[in-house]
Design an enzyme around this catalytic site. Structure first.
Site: not given
Ligand code: ACO
Length: 348
Positions: A194, A233, A284
């Site tokens: 987050h 996201h 972010d």
């Molecule tokens: N880097 C690499 N791969 C990613 C990323 C990332 N940052 N974000 C999503 N993916 C990929 C996942 O690995 C998944 O791939 P797959 O289908 O091959 O397994 C696919 O995209 C879907 O991702 P999910 O994890 O299912 O997406 P979810 O909605 O659960 O997660 C989250 C969202 C937690 C924000 C995720 O994108 C993440 O961890 N990002 C990095 C941390 C981050 O930047 N957080 C800030 C979010 S914005 C905020 O809170 C203000």
């Protein structure tokens, strides 16, 4: 498109101020001129901290993460509030104004204390964003820096049921006091999935160090199955987060007037993240280079997010109190059922 109470954030970011947006979130309407003047005055009057909180900031070990300091200070503020359990609308707004006004002072004072510098008391004439930078650095910021932080705070002020706001609403739905709700939100925001992502983004920018290393860095990270921080996201799956575009513009502007390196590395990382996995940057991602150009220490990045979001949290808590129903989801148990209980002596 993202709107706060019906107003496009692009208009709010470019035409209003953080104080105006905080008013909008708390009261539901944009203020008239005299209402904004009064509100700004009320915030200004609430900026200083009680001596007990300053004492706490001096006692916490200097290696304490500033988000831990913030949530500890909020809890302590609660213990000093004799009206902690009163939940009239007027009292809730009073508490909200206190949070909004005091967050910047807690953050700036702690940073000055841990780095052995004199405290710089809030300056009455400065607006919310400028005053924070002034208390942090001990000198008044440039107009560009002030406007950049102001816009950043507006963009972080609210985003419906994100994890931290949801945590705040769950706490509010039990009718816990407002300090408890804000502590729940602050603790939840800190996680690297987050608000904690912005600090991780800066670690990544430092590790990459130069734009030409970005592509290899991103490729290897994805090959190892690791996440690239600041991308992805839960809500914006195949579209860009509207806040990201505004923050990118801001980061670009600051880079053109300051150190361009962090923005250039960010651009190179974004290009590769899209090339390899169609990943789009979130709010972010560009915040990191914005904060770096504002000379904000890396471990204060999440606190800046909290400084903006506290207006949204407070508005949600008040809304929850005013139309409450306990939030209590059910869990689906997936293990074996109807198992026979055996006395301890009979278990092998
Ligand atoms: N880097 C690499 N791969 C990613 C990323 C990332 N940052 N974000 C999503 N993916 C990929 C996942 O690995 C998944 O791939 P797959 O289908 O091959 O397994 C696919 O995209 C879907 O991702 P999910 O994890 O299912 O997406 P979810 O909605 O659960 O997660 C989250 C969202 C937690 C924000 C995720 O994108 C993440 O961890 N990002 C990095 C941390 C981050 O930047 N957080 C800030 C979010 S914005 C905020 O809170 C203000």
């Amino acid at each position: 498109m993202l709107e706060y109470r019906g107003y496009d954030i692009r208009d709010l970011a470019k035409k209003s101020s953080y104080e105006e947006v905080a008013y909008l979130l708390l009261y539901g309407e944009l203020p008239k001129k005299y209402e904004l003047d009064d509100f700004k005055m009320e915030l200004t009057e609430r900026r200083e901290l009680p001596p007990q909180i300053i004492g706490l900031l001096t006692q916490l070990p200097p290696y304490t993460h500033p988000m831990v300091v913030l949530r500890t200070s909020i809890s302590y503020l609660g213990s000093l509030d004799k009206k902690i359990d009163i939940k009239t609308r007027e009292e809730n707004l009073e508490k909200a104004k206190n949070f909004i006004a005091k967050f910047p002072t807690i953050i700036a004072y702690y940073h000055r204390i841990r780095t052995g510098q004199n405290l710089v008391p809030p300056k009455f004439e400065l607006n919310h964003a400028a005053n924070f930078l002034y208390m942090l650095h001990g000198e008044e910021p440039s107009k560009t820096a002030e406007q950049a932080l102001d816009m950043d705070l507006i963009l972080h002020a609210e985003h419906e049921l994100n994890a931290s706001t949801f945590a705040a609403r769950i706490a509010a739905s039990t009718l816990a006091d407002m300090y408890a709700c804000i502590v729940a939100a602050t603790g939840t925001l800190m996680g690297p999935l987050h608000g904690g992502a912005s600090q991780e983004v800066m670690n990544m920018l430092r590790e990459v160090a130069t734009p030409r290393r970005a592509d290899e860095y991103v490729r290897k990270k994805l090959e190892r199955g690791e996440k690239v921080m600041g991308f992805g996201h839960r809500v914006y799956k195949n579209v860009i987060d509207p806040r990201t575009e505004l923050l990118r513009e801001l980061a670009k502007k600051l880079a053109s007037e300051g150190d361009p390196n962090w923005f250039e590395i960010s651009e190179a990382i974004a290009k590769s993240a899209y090339k390899y996995k169609k990943l789009l940057p979130n709010v972010d991602f560009y915040s990191a280079s914005v904060y770096e150009n504002l000379r904000i220490p890396d471990d204060l990045f999440i606190n800046i997010f909290a400084m903006g979001r506290v207006a949204g949290w407070s508005a949600h808590i008040i809304e929850q109190y005013e139309n409450n129903k306990l939030i209590r989801p059910r869990a689906k148990y997936t293990g074996e059922i109807d198992k026979e209980y055996k006395p301890l002596s009979e278990r092998d």
